[in-house]
Design a protein around this motif. Structure first.
Motif, short mmCIF file in Angstrom:
data_model
loop_
_atom_site.label_atom_id
_atom_site.label_comp_id
_atom_site.label_asym_id
_atom_site.label_seq_id
_atom_site.Cartn_x
_atom_site.Cartn_y
_atom_site.Cartn_z
N SER A 153 -6.59 47.96 47.10
CA SER A 153 -6.87 48.49 45.76
C SER A 153 -6.16 49.80 45.50
N THR A 178 4.66 47.12 49.96
CA THR A 178 4.49 47.48 48.55
C THR A 178 4.46 49.00 48.40
N THR A 188 -8.40 41.26 44.06
CA THR A 188 -7.29 41.96 43.42
C THR A 188 -7.17 41.64 41.93
N ASP A 207 -6.50 44.78 39.71
CA ASP A 207 -5.29 44.89 38.88
C ASP A 207 -5.63 45.23 37.44
N GLY A 225 -2.44 49.38 44.96
CA GLY A 225 -2.25 48.78 43.64
C GLY A 225 -2.46 49.77 42.52
N TYR A 236 -0.70 41.18 44.46
CA TYR A 236 -0.58 41.97 43.23
C TYR A 236 0.13 41.16 42.14
#
Length: 493
Positions: A22, A95, A399, A403, A25, A71
Motif C-alpha cells: 500500500s 516498483t 490493492t 489504488d 502504491g 498495481y
C-alpha cells in the motif's frame, strides 16, 4: 538507514506510514498525481515489502490473483497468476526502484504517535528508532499504509500439556530461518489461507503433514497460470493486455461473489462438489470441506492448481476435523480420543489485528478511539483531519481499494491547493446509524470488533465491498460532497 531528520526540517506535505504494498502504491500515486509534493515514508523495519518481506513460511503466496493484487499502473508480467511471496516482494521493490520511491523511505522508523494541531494545520509524528532514540517530523497530511495486523504478535491459543510436548511448536508469522522439517511428522493447526498454503508446501519434504481444523473452510482450486492473460499478452501491448486481463478477472470475481451471496446454497453445493472431484472422494469433501457458514461469510481460500487437494490425494497430507483436548509428549490428543503424532506443530491460527501500526492518534489534545469513529468512504475516520487510511477489500484484492484510495488522496490534495484550504475533515453525523465496519465473521475480525471503527448505514459512510461502486463514488464522485468539510489554518471546520 537514512539519517534522522533534524528538528528544523520543514514540514512535509505528506507523510506515509509503511513501505509495503500500500505504501509504495501511495507514493507512486503521489509522484504522478501530485508531483510537487514533498513526502516521506516511515518504515518500522529495515526493508521494503511489508507482509511480503515479513512472512517467510514454506509456500508463502498470495491468496488473490496478481492481475488485481498488482498495481493498476504497473503490469504484472510473471506467468503465475497466483504468485509466490518472493515474486511479489520483487514486484513491490522494483516498483519502488523504478518510480524513484526508495530515496524517500526512512527505515527503522516505527511510528508510535501522531498529534494534530488545528491552529498550525499540522501533524507532529513521533517515531522510535532501532537504537531507542526518537525522531519527530511534521506533515500537513498523514497517510496510514501500515496494514491492519500486528507484526509483533499473532493469534496464539494455548493448550493443556504444551510444556510436556517433546517436539517443536512454531508460528508461520515467525518462521525460524533454519527450521528443518524433512522426514518429520507435522501437524498444522488451522484451516485458513496460511494453513492451506503451508500444508502442500511442507508435504514435499515432511514424512506426513496433517491439517487439523476445528471446522472446515471453503477451498477452491484455481489455475496457477491464467490462459486469458497469456493470450492477451501475445495480442496486445503490455499495459493494454494487463488492463483487459484485470477487468476480465474483476468481472468474473464480482459475478461469483454476487452469485455466492444471492444463491448461497447453490454455490456451497458446487464448491463442495468441486472439492470432492479434486479429492477423488465426495465423502471426504462432505466431512472436511463443507463449512457450516455461507460462502463469503468468511474469505474463500484459493489453492493454485489444487495443490492442497493433490497432496491429500497422494497421501502426503491429510485433513482431520476435530478439537484439541491437550498436547501429549508425542503429539496432540483430540477430543474424539484420537492422538495425532507430531514432531512439529505449526500454529496457523490467525492474525492479531492492530490499527495504525499501533500508533496513538491525538487531535487537538483528544486521543482518538477508532472504535468510536465512523469510516468515511472507507478511507478517512470521522473527526480526524488530513488523514487517510489504506484498507483493502475482504472479498477481493487488497490493492484494488488501496489504488482507489491513493488516487482519491491526490484528488483531495489538488482540490485543497486550488482553493487555498489547509484542513479537510469528515465530522461524524449523529443521525447516521452505526453498523460493524466489516460484514465478515472470520475469527480475526470477530476478535477485533472492539477496536475497529464503525461504518454507516448510508453513503458516504458505508464501506462497500464492491469495486465498481467504489470506482464510481471515489474516482468520479465530487470531493466537496457536502459531508467533507474544509477550512483554513487555525480552526477545525
Amino acid at each position: 538507514m537514512h539519517p534522522s531528520p533534524s528538528a528544523a526540517e520543514a514540514p512535509l506535505d505528506v507523510l506515509i506510514v509503511g513501505a509495503g504494498l500500500s505504501g509504495i502504491g501511495a507514493a507512486s500515486a503521489l509522484q504522478q498525481g501530485c508531483p510537487g509534493k514533498r513526502f516521506a515514508i516511515l518504515e518500522a523495519r529495515d526493508a521494503i515489502g511489508g507482509t511480503w518481506d515479513l512472512f517467510r513460511y514454506p509456500g508463502i503466496r498470495s491468496d488473490s490473483d496478481m492481475y488485481t493484487l498488482g498495481y493498476s499502473f504497473r503490469p504484472w508480467l510473471d506467468p503465475k497468476a497466483i504468485a509466490d511471496g518472493p515474486a511479489i516482494l520483487d514486484y513491490v521493490r522494483s516498483t519502488a526502484r523504478e518510480h524513484g520511491i526508495e530515496p524517500h523511505i526512512r527505515y527503522g522508523h516505527k511510528v508510535v504517535g501522531a498529534s494534530w494541531c488545528s491552529k498550525d494545520a499540522l501533524w507532529t509524528v513521533q517515531a522510535r528508532l532501532a537504537d531507542g532514540a526518537t525522531s519527530t517530523l511534521q506533515a500537513r497530511f498523514l497517510y496510514l499504509c501500515s496494514g491492519y495486523y500486528s507484526y509483533d504478535e499473532a493469534y496464539r491459543p494455548r493448550f493443556e500439556g504444551e510444556d510436556g510436548f517433546q517436539g517443536q511448536i512454531v508460528q508461520p508469522q515467525f518462521w525460524p530461518r533454519e527450521l528443518d522439517y524433512s522426514g518429520k511428522q507435522v501437524v498444522v493447526v488451522g484451516s485458513g489461507a496460511t494453513a492451506v498454503t503451508v500444508v502442500p508446501a511442507m508435504s514435499e519434504h515432511a514424512a506426513h503433514v496433517t491439517m487439523l481444523q476445528r471446522s472446515p473452510t471453503y477451498v477452491v482450486a484455481r489455475p496457477l497460470r491464467y490462459r486469458f492473460a497469456q493470450r492477451m499478452q501475445r495480442l496486445f501491448p503490455q499495459q493494454l493486455a494487463y488492463r483487459l486481463t484485470r477487468w476480465r478477472v474483476l468481472g468474473e470475481s464480482m459475478f461469483l461473489y454476487w452469485l455466492a451471496r444471492s444463491k448461497p446454497e447453490l454455490v456451497k453445493k458446487k464448491i463442495v462438489e468441486m472439492a470432492g472431484h479434486q479429492l477423488g472422494s465426495a465423502q471426504a469433501a462432505l466431512d472436511h470441506f463443507t463449512p457450516s457458514y455461507k460462502p463469503w461469510d468468511q474469505r474463500v481460500c484459493v489453492v493454485p492448481d489444487g495443490d492442497l487437494f493433490k497432496a491429500v490425494r497422494r497421501g502426503r497430507a491429510s485433513v482431520v476435523t476435530d478439537r484439541i483436548a491437550r498436547f501429549t509428549p508425542g503429539g496432540i490428543q483430540l477430543e474424539s480420543g484420537r492422538e495425532l503424532p507430531a514432531d512439529l506443530v505449526v500454529m496457523a491460527t490467525g492474525l492479531t489485528l492492530k490499527l495504525f501500526g499501533g500508533a496513538t492518534l491525538v487531535v487537538d489534545g483528544r486521543v482518538i478511539d477508532p472504535s468510536r469513529a465512523m469510516s468515511y468512504k472507507g478511507m478517512m475516520l470521522s473527526g480526524v483531519p488530513n488523514c487517510a487510511l489504506a484498507f483493502g477489500y475482504t472479498n477481493a484484492s487488497w490493492t484494488l481499494k488501496a489504488d482507489l484510495t491513493a488516487a482519491w488522496v491526490c484528488r483531495l490534495l489538488r482540490h485543497m491547493d486550488a482553493r487555498g484550504q489547509a484542513i479537510a475533515v469528515a465530522p461524524r453525523d449523529p443521525s447516521v446509524e452505526a453498523v460493524p465496519f466489516l460484514d465478515f465473521n472470520s475469527g480475526y475480525v470477530e476478535r477485533a470488533r472492539h477496536i475497529l471503527p464503525k461504518q454507516g448505514a448510508r453513503k458516504p459512510w458505508q464501506v462497500y465491498q464492491n469495486y465498481l461502486r467504489d470506482l464510481l463514488t471515489i474516482r468520479y464522485g465530487r470531493i466537496d460532497d457536502g459531508v467533507l468539510r474544509f477550512g483554513a489554518q487555525g480552526a477545525m471546520p
